[in-house]
Design a protein around this motif. Structure first.
Motif, PDB file in Angstrom:
ATOM      1  N   MET A 168       0.835  -1.204   0.000  1.00 51.31           N
ATOM      2  CA  MET A 168       0.000   0.000   0.000  1.00 51.31           C
ATOM      3  C   MET A 168       0.871   1.256   0.000  1.00 51.31           C
ATOM      4  O   MET A 168       0.557   2.240  -0.666  1.00 51.31           O
ATOM      5  N   ARG A 169       1.968   1.205   0.744  1.00 48.07           N
ATOM      6  CA  ARG A 169       2.868   2.361   0.766  1.00 48.07           C
ATOM      7  C   ARG A 169       3.491   2.595  -0.606  1.00 48.07           C
ATOM      8  O   ARG A 169       3.661   3.744  -1.038  1.00 48.07           O
ATOM      9  N   VAL A 170       3.849   1.511  -1.300  1.00 46.84           N
ATOM     10  CA  VAL A 170       4.414   1.641  -2.651  1.00 46.84           C
ATOM     11  C   VAL A 170       3.430   2.371  -3.558  1.00 46.84           C
ATOM     12  O   VAL A 170       3.799   3.310  -4.279  1.00 46.84           O
ATOM     13  N   LEU A 171       2.163   1.950  -3.541  1.00 50.93           N
ATOM     14  CA  LEU A 171       1.158   2.589  -4.389  1.00 50.93           C
ATOM     15  C   LEU A 171       0.877   4.019  -3.929  1.00 50.93           C
ATOM     16  O   LEU A 171       0.709   4.927  -4.754  1.00 50.93           O
ATOM     17  N   ALA A 172       0.813   4.215  -2.614  1.00 51.17           N
ATOM     18  CA  ALA A 172       0.519   5.551  -2.085  1.00 51.17           C
ATOM     19  C   ALA A 172       1.624   6.538  -2.454  1.00 51.17           C
ATOM     20  O   ALA A 172       1.345   7.666  -2.882  1.00 51.17           O
ATOM     21  N   ASP A 173       2.875   6.129  -2.300  1.00 53.97           N
ATOM     22  CA  ASP A 173       3.992   7.020  -2.605  1.00 53.97           C
ATOM     23  C   ASP A 173       4.125   7.262  -4.104  1.00 53.97           C
ATOM     24  O   ASP A 173       4.581   8.332  -4.529  1.00 53.97           O
ATOM     25  N   HIS A 174       3.723   6.278  -4.915  1.00 49.46           N
ATOM     26  CA  HIS A 174       3.759   6.455  -6.376  1.00 49.46           C
ATOM     27  C   HIS A 174       2.796   7.559  -6.797  1.00 49.46           C
ATOM     28  O   HIS A 174       3.102   8.359  -7.704  1.00 49.46           O
ATOM     29  N   GLY A 175       1.648   7.614  -6.166  1.00 53.70           N
ATOM     30  CA  GLY A 175       0.739   8.745  -6.334  1.00 53.70           C
ATOM     31  C   GLY A 175      -0.151   8.738  -7.555  1.00 53.70           C
ATOM     32  O   GLY A 175      -0.846   9.733  -7.818  1.00 53.70           O
ATOM     33  N   GLU A 176      -0.190   7.651  -8.308  1.00 47.96           N
ATOM     34  CA  GLU A 176      -1.046   7.602  -9.501  1.00 47.96           C
ATOM     35  C   GLU A 176      -2.463   7.194  -9.102  1.00 47.96           C
ATOM     36  O   GLU A 176      -2.655   6.217  -8.391  1.00 47.96           O
ATOM     37  N   PRO A 177      -3.478   7.930  -9.548  1.00 47.40           N
ATOM     38  CA  PRO A 177      -4.863   7.606  -9.173  1.00 47.40           C
ATOM     39  C   PRO A 177      -5.269   6.203  -9.611  1.00 47.40           C
ATOM     40  O   PRO A 177      -4.720   5.633 -10.563  1.00 47.40           O
ATOM     41  N   LEU A 178      -6.258   5.668  -8.909  1.00 45.06           N
ATOM     42  CA  LEU A 178      -6.789   4.325  -9.183  1.00 45.06           C
ATOM     43  C   LEU A 178      -8.283   4.466  -9.454  1.00 45.06           C
ATOM     44  O   LEU A 178      -9.122   4.028  -8.663  1.00 45.06           O
ATOM     45  N   PRO A 179      -8.656   5.051 -10.582  1.00 44.76           N
ATOM     46  CA  PRO A 179     -10.056   5.436 -10.801  1.00 44.76           C
ATOM     47  C   PRO A 179     -11.047   4.282 -10.895  1.00 44.76           C
ATOM     48  O   PRO A 179     -12.228   4.453 -10.593  1.00 44.76           O
ATOM     49  N   GLY A 180     -10.597   3.086 -11.298  1.00 41.19           N
ATOM     50  CA  GLY A 180     -11.541   1.982 -11.469  1.00 41.19           C
ATOM     51  C   GLY A 180     -11.616   1.034 -10.290  1.00 41.19           C
ATOM     52  O   GLY A 180     -12.465   0.137 -10.263  1.00 41.19           O
TER      53      GLY A 180
END
Length: 546
Positions: A267-279
């Motif tokens: 989750m931290r990897v995705l959070a720090d990457h910062g790209e939205p997850l619209p779907g």
């Protein structure tokens, strides 16, 4: 007619209802997803493998080590073993090699299914010498046995395979990660797996047709039973903190992922990457408490209607309680002031009770003391997913299980989570840390999850870990801390001064006056999130002795 008590029992039905729906997408290791199994193919091919395994001598009740990467073959093998009533033995290949050998020796397997590298290690390191039936997933060299391809050919055209497994039959042996002790083989019965599916369905409202990205492969085994499509991520599942977020996002876009599962480190990897997850409409994170700032970042990346769930549980019992991200965020201030981490309300069908903290076994439920609301004690749970034993570990079973006689004369097993916590006035469960990691000072106990979040708010501090030095009952509390990568050079003195100031402000942290900077905390293999405080305590002892 009720389905057989077996996690694979839903496959034939789903193969008829939605034969062309993809059950599993798998990467090929080169960044491409050119391997997929529909429900019809997963059912038919696992039938063929099940029949071939039976002919080879791997049948009902046979303990079978499975050491296969999360490819299509892993899921075909697992569902074939479930169908014939064999007992898969899963050991995390990332754990220390000596511990892994001990796990395999304890399991006393009669068969071994693995990739070539696993068989080389089996021969060189003496793994699973009791295994007389060996199957290679891939090319077989000079170690005998047969190949999975041959097994499938031998069983081709066989009629439907599904043993009439009973609820109390052993369905699998799953070894814990050993992050807080020696790995232990948790005995799963068929009723435990089936109950997990139902609790997950009810707790998170999972409906057939969704697309899941499970970054911990064993969780993908639940997806076919729930009618979901699994997209196996292109990553090393034993090192989620090192996952490439660009690959994860590529898979999410390509397949229209609607839900994903990952450890707090992922989750931290995705959070720090910062790209939205619209779907993405549902995110689930487990394995350790999710840091509040990670929850906040993830909430901003998800659609407003999406849910961020953090179930609480363990290999021995999952899920126990759940909390959604919005409510978790609302408790952030209390957590940062020493309240612990709110893990939500017990999942229906579970009975969660808090008992007085003792380290000795409790053979009978009548020999315990339930503590009042608001008082910290050990968390226990009784329910349909609470397992009742460890394989070949009688002492560990006695330490973790309590036998309870019910009013109707029947008995059930109560599992001791090994965690400490309490219930608040709203019926919410708060997690305060591992029982074995509490620090027993002369002034009373300190609990990791009530102490560390207080200090984790200090600027430039990445995370902290409370450990005790000295004899229990007179331990000296020591706070180890890591700095963020961007911490200014020469800022350590100011940071320690701020840590001391925080210690003086909160009742849960008074008396902590030793602060040690550590270059990088040891963490568990499986989730890369559980801090190895036992190792840190040894390190801290050496630092303070010097």
């Amino acid at each position: 007619m009720n389905e057989t008590c077996n996690i694979a029992a839903s496959l034939p039905r789903l193969a008829q209802e939605r034969p062309t729906q993809v059950a599993i997408h798998c990467p090929n290791g080169s960044g491409q997803y050119d391997s997929a199994l529909t429900y019809a193919e997963l059912d038919a091919r696992s039938d063929a493998i099940a029949a071939g395994l039976s002919r080879y001598g791997i049948a009902r009740g046979v303990r079978t080590v499975v050491m296969v990467r999360p490819t299509a073959e892993f899921f075909l093998v697992m569902f074939a073993l479930f169908k014939i009533g064999a007992v898969p033995v899963l050991v995390d290949p990332g754990i220390e090699k000596r511990a892994l050998k001990q796990c395999l020796d304890e399991a006393q397997p009669e068969a071994f299914i693995g990739i070539p590298l696993a068989h080389v290690a089996r021969l060189l390191l003496g793994w699973a010498r009791s295994a007389k039936r060996v199957v290679t997933v891939g090319r077989r060299f000079g170690w005998g046995g047969t190949t999975l391809a041959q097994i499938e050919r031998d069983g081709a055209g066989a009629r439907a395979q599904l043993a009439d497994t009973q609820p109390d039959e052993v369905a699998g042996i799953l070894f814990t990660s050993g992050s807080t002790g020696v790995p232990k083989g948790v005995v799963y019965r068929h009723r435990h797996f089936v109950a997990q599916i139902e609790l997950l369905r009810e707790a998170f409202g999972m409906q057939p047709g969704g697309v899941d990205l499970p970054t911990f492969p064993p969780f993908a085994l639940f997806d076919p039973a729930l009618g979901l499509t699994s997209v196996i991520p292109d990553m090393d599942p034993t090192r989620p903190a090192s996952a490439d977020p660009r690959k994860l996002h590529a898979a999410i876009r390509q397949f229209g992922v609607t839900q994903l599962f990952g450890s707090p480190a992922l989750m931290r990897v995705l959070a720090d990457h910062g790209e939205p997850l619209p779907g993405v409409q549902r995110v689930t994170s487990a394995g350790a408490p999710v840091p509040p700032e990670v929850v906040a970042k993830m909430r901003r990346l998800l659609p407003e209607t999406a849910q961020f769930w953090t179930p609480y549980g363990a290999t021995e019992c999952l899920p126990v309680a759940v909390i959604e991200g919005r409510e978790l965020q609302s408790t952030r201030q209390a957590t940062e002031q020493g309240a612990g981490t709110c893990v939500g309300r017990p999942v229906p069908s579970n009975e969660v009770r808090i008992i007085r903290i003792v380290d000795a076994p409790i053979p009978d439920w009548s020999d315990h003391d339930v503590v009042p609301q608001g008082e910290v004690g050990e968390i226990t749970v009784a329910g349909p997913t609470a397992t009742d034993s460890y394989f070949n570990r009688d002492a560990a079973t006695r330490a973790a299980k309590i036998r309870e006689r019910l009013a109707d004369g029947s008995e059930r097993i109560v599992h001791r989570m090994g965690d400490v916590g309490y219930f608040d006035s709203e019926g919410r469960l708060w997690f305060c840390g591992r029982k074995t990691q509490r620090v027993e000072t002369a002034d009373g106990p300190l609990y990791t999850e009530q102490v560390e979040p207080v200090f984790n708010t200090v600027p430039y501090v990445r995370r902290t870990a409370l450990v005790g030095v000295g004899e229990s009952g007179r331990q000296r509390p020591v706070l180890c801390y890591e700095l963020e990568a961007g911490a200014p050079v020469g800022a350590q003195a100011g940071i320690e001064a701020e840590l001391r100031a925080h210690a003086a402000r909160h009742s849960h942290t008074v008396g902590i006056d030793t602060f040690l900077r550590h270059p990088g905390f040891p963490v568990d293999i499986r989730h890369n999130a559980k801090i190895g405080r036992e190792k840190l305590a040894v390190w801290a002892q050496k630092q303070t002795d010097g």
